[in-house]
Design a protein around this motif. Structure first.
Motif, PDB file in Angstrom:
ATOM      1  N   THR A   5       0.446  -1.820   0.214  1.00 21.78           N
ATOM      2  CA  THR A   5      -0.309  -0.256  -0.240  1.00 21.78           C
ATOM      3  C   THR A   5       0.887   0.967   0.281  1.00 21.78           C
ATOM      4  N   GLU A   6       1.919   1.034  -0.104  1.00 22.09           N
ATOM      5  CA  GLU A   6       2.697   2.035   0.085  1.00 22.09           C
ATOM      6  C   GLU A   6       3.431   3.004  -0.852  1.00 22.09           C
ATOM      7  N   HIS A   7       2.872   2.487  -2.217  1.00 25.42           N
ATOM      8  CA  HIS A   7       2.630   2.785  -3.798  1.00 25.42           C
ATOM      9  C   HIS A   7       1.826   3.067  -4.987  1.00 25.42           C
ATOM     10  N   ARG A   8       1.036   1.673  -4.101  1.00 25.46           N
ATOM     11  CA  ARG A   8      -0.553   1.185  -4.946  1.00 25.46           C
ATOM     12  C   ARG A   8      -1.598   1.915  -4.068  1.00 25.46           C
ATOM     13  N   ALA A  37     -12.597   9.166  10.496  1.00 23.45           N
ATOM     14  CA  ALA A  37     -11.919   8.880   9.108  1.00 23.45           C
ATOM     15  C   ALA A  37     -10.384   8.801   9.528  1.00 23.45           C
ATOM     16  N   GLU A  38      -9.900   9.557  10.434  1.00 29.50           N
ATOM     17  CA  GLU A  38      -8.461   9.753  10.220  1.00 29.50           C
ATOM     18  C   GLU A  38      -7.799   8.333  10.866  1.00 29.50           C
ATOM     19  N   TYR A  39      -8.457   7.521  12.101  1.00 27.76           N
ATOM     20  CA  TYR A  39      -8.170   5.971  12.417  1.00 27.76           C
ATOM     21  C   TYR A  39      -8.097   5.177  10.913  1.00 27.76           C
ATOM     22  N   CYS A  40      -8.652   5.422  10.366  1.00 28.02           N
ATOM     23  CA  CYS A  40      -9.120   4.296   9.768  1.00 28.02           C
ATOM     24  C   CYS A  40      -7.827   4.375   8.163  1.00 28.02           C
ATOM     25  N   ARG A  41      -7.867   5.729   8.238  1.00 28.40           N
ATOM     26  CA  ARG A  41      -7.124   6.145   6.923  1.00 28.40           C
ATOM     27  C   ARG A  41      -5.483   5.487   7.459  1.00 28.40           C
ATOM     28  N   SER A  42      -5.794   5.304   8.874  1.00 28.77           N
ATOM     29  CA  SER A  42      -4.190   5.247   8.796  1.00 28.77           C
ATOM     30  C   SER A  42      -3.890   3.718   9.356  1.00 28.77           C
ATOM     31  N   GLU A  44      -5.791   1.586   6.874  1.00 25.61           N
ATOM     32  CA  GLU A  44      -5.848   0.893   5.700  1.00 25.61           C
ATOM     33  C   GLU A  44      -7.305  -0.085   5.703  1.00 25.61           C
ATOM     34  N   LEU A  45      -7.939   0.876   6.910  1.00 26.06           N
ATOM     35  CA  LEU A  45      -9.719   1.113   6.428  1.00 26.06           C
ATOM     36  C   LEU A  45     -10.547   1.803   5.845  1.00 26.06           C
ATOM     37  N   GLN A  46     -11.298   0.656   5.186  1.00 28.63           N
ATOM     38  CA  GLN A  46     -12.562   1.817   4.579  1.00 28.63           C
ATOM     39  C   GLN A  46     -13.695   2.080   5.195  1.00 28.63           C
ATOM     40  N   LEU A  47     -14.199   3.229   5.712  1.00 28.87           N
ATOM     41  CA  LEU A  47     -14.349   3.728   6.045  1.00 28.87           C
ATOM     42  C   LEU A  47     -16.019   4.006   5.640  1.00 28.87           C
ATOM     43  N   SER A  48     -17.513   3.434   5.269  1.00 33.32           N
ATOM     44  CA  SER A  48     -18.435   3.139   4.061  1.00 33.32           C
ATOM     45  C   SER A  48     -19.554   3.989   4.846  1.00 33.32           C
ATOM     46  N   GLY A  49     -19.753   4.709   6.532  1.00 28.75           N
ATOM     47  CA  GLY A  49     -20.767   5.054   6.663  1.00 28.75           C
ATOM     48  C   GLY A  49     -20.599   5.490   8.088  1.00 28.75           C
ATOM     49  N   VAL A  50     -22.011   5.827   8.931  1.00 27.92           N
ATOM     50  CA  VAL A  50     -21.698   6.988  10.557  1.00 27.92           C
ATOM     51  C   VAL A  50     -22.752   6.341  11.478  1.00 27.92           C
ATOM     52  N   PHE A  51     -23.443   5.378  11.444  1.00 25.93           N
ATOM     53  CA  PHE A  51     -24.345   5.244  11.881  1.00 25.93           C
ATOM     54  C   PHE A  51     -24.013   6.644  13.323  1.00 25.93           C
ATOM     55  N   THR A  52     -25.592   6.846  13.781  1.00 22.80           N
ATOM     56  CA  THR A  52     -25.073   7.887  14.916  1.00 22.80           C
ATOM     57  C   THR A  52     -26.513   7.748  16.062  1.00 22.80           C
ATOM     58  N   ASP A  53     -26.144   7.322  17.165  1.00 24.26           N
ATOM     59  CA  ASP A  53     -27.646   7.275  17.891  1.00 24.26           C
ATOM     60  C   ASP A  53     -27.771   8.140  19.151  1.00 24.26           C
ATOM     61  N   ARG A  54     -29.067   8.850  18.800  1.00 22.76           N
ATOM     62  CA  ARG A  54     -29.534  10.352  19.357  1.00 22.76           C
ATOM     63  C   ARG A  54     -30.252  10.293  20.964  1.00 22.76           C
ATOM     64  N   LEU A 109     -14.348  -2.398  16.746  1.00 24.94           N
ATOM     65  CA  LEU A 109     -12.649  -1.942  16.399  1.00 24.94           C
ATOM     66  C   LEU A 109     -13.242  -0.438  17.455  1.00 24.94           C
ATOM     67  N   LEU A 110     -11.865  -0.161  19.157  1.00 22.41           N
ATOM     68  CA  LEU A 110     -12.240   1.361  19.222  1.00 22.41           C
ATOM     69  C   LEU A 110     -10.909   2.083  19.307  1.00 22.41           C
ATOM     70  N   VAL A 111     -11.377   3.096  18.854  1.00 20.68           N
ATOM     71  CA  VAL A 111      -9.972   3.794  18.328  1.00 20.68           C
ATOM     72  C   VAL A 111      -8.928   4.388  19.972  1.00 20.68           C
ATOM     73  N   ARG A 112      -9.846   4.091  21.009  1.00 18.21           N
ATOM     74  CA  ARG A 112      -9.666   4.225  22.961  1.00 18.21           C
ATOM     75  C   ARG A 112      -9.988   3.288  23.186  1.00 18.21           C
ATOM     76  N   LYS A 113      -9.656   2.450  23.673  1.00 21.23           N
ATOM     77  CA  LYS A 113      -8.910   1.012  24.404  1.00 21.23           C
ATOM     78  C   LYS A 113      -9.578   0.986  25.655  1.00 21.23           C
ATOM     79  N   PRO A 114     -10.259   0.350  26.266  1.00 21.36           N
ATOM     80  CA  PRO A 114     -10.833   0.290  27.834  1.00 21.36           C
ATOM     81  C   PRO A 114     -10.168   0.845  28.842  1.00 21.36           C
TER      82      PRO A 114
END
Length: 142
Positions: A5-8, A37-42, A44-54, A109-114
């Motif tokens: 993924t460095e060049h392609r 989105a930044e976590y996914c980019r770094s 190499e994950l593809q963020l396809s959508g975000v569900f929001t519970d209000r 996947l959690l950005v911040r671990k418990p």
């Protein structure tokens, strides 16, 4: 051998975000989506959508979570990304939602671990456990 993924450009595993946002400003929501989105980019994950519970009163089967489970059934979906376990809801609801995510064969996947208890061993072989406001030394043999 060079990293692929460095060049392609290569599509990463597909993930969907989940945010629990009760009484949160639009700026805070935008910042959380950007951090996912930044976590996914770094990673190499593809963020396809975000569900929001209000809905603070919704149990484990809120409309947003039901929608998330629906997309997890799609082929080639790797998992769910959330900023922290608390974004799945209060502890009991978060635990149930975590079980449901794993039951459909997806990863959580959690950005911040418990937080875990900090354990260290001193030179004398005793185990130290830190608790807010106190320091106790426990004998390693007990």
């Amino acid at each position: 051998m060079e990293p692929l993924t460095e060049h392609r450009p290569v599509s990463g595993p597909v993930v969907y975000g989940f945010l629990r946002l009760v009484r949160v400003s639009q700026a805070r929501q935008d910042a959380l989506v950007t951090s996912l989105a930044e976590y996914c980019r770094s990673h190499e994950l593809q963020l396809s959508g975000v569900f929001t519970d209000r809905d603070a009163s919704a149990g484990p089967a809120s409309a947003a979570f039901a929608g998330l489970l629906d997309v997890l059934a799609l082929p080639d979906v790797y998992g769910v990304i959330a900023p922290a376990m608390s974004h799945l809801g209060p502890k009991a609801i978060a635990a149930e939602r975590g079980r449901r995510i794993e039951a459909v064969g997806s990863r959580l996947l959690l950005v911040r671990k418990p937080r875990t208890a900090h354990h260290s061993t001193s030179r004398s072989g005793s185990v130290r456990r830190r608790h807010p406001g106190t320091t106790r030394v426990l004998d390693a043999e007990s």
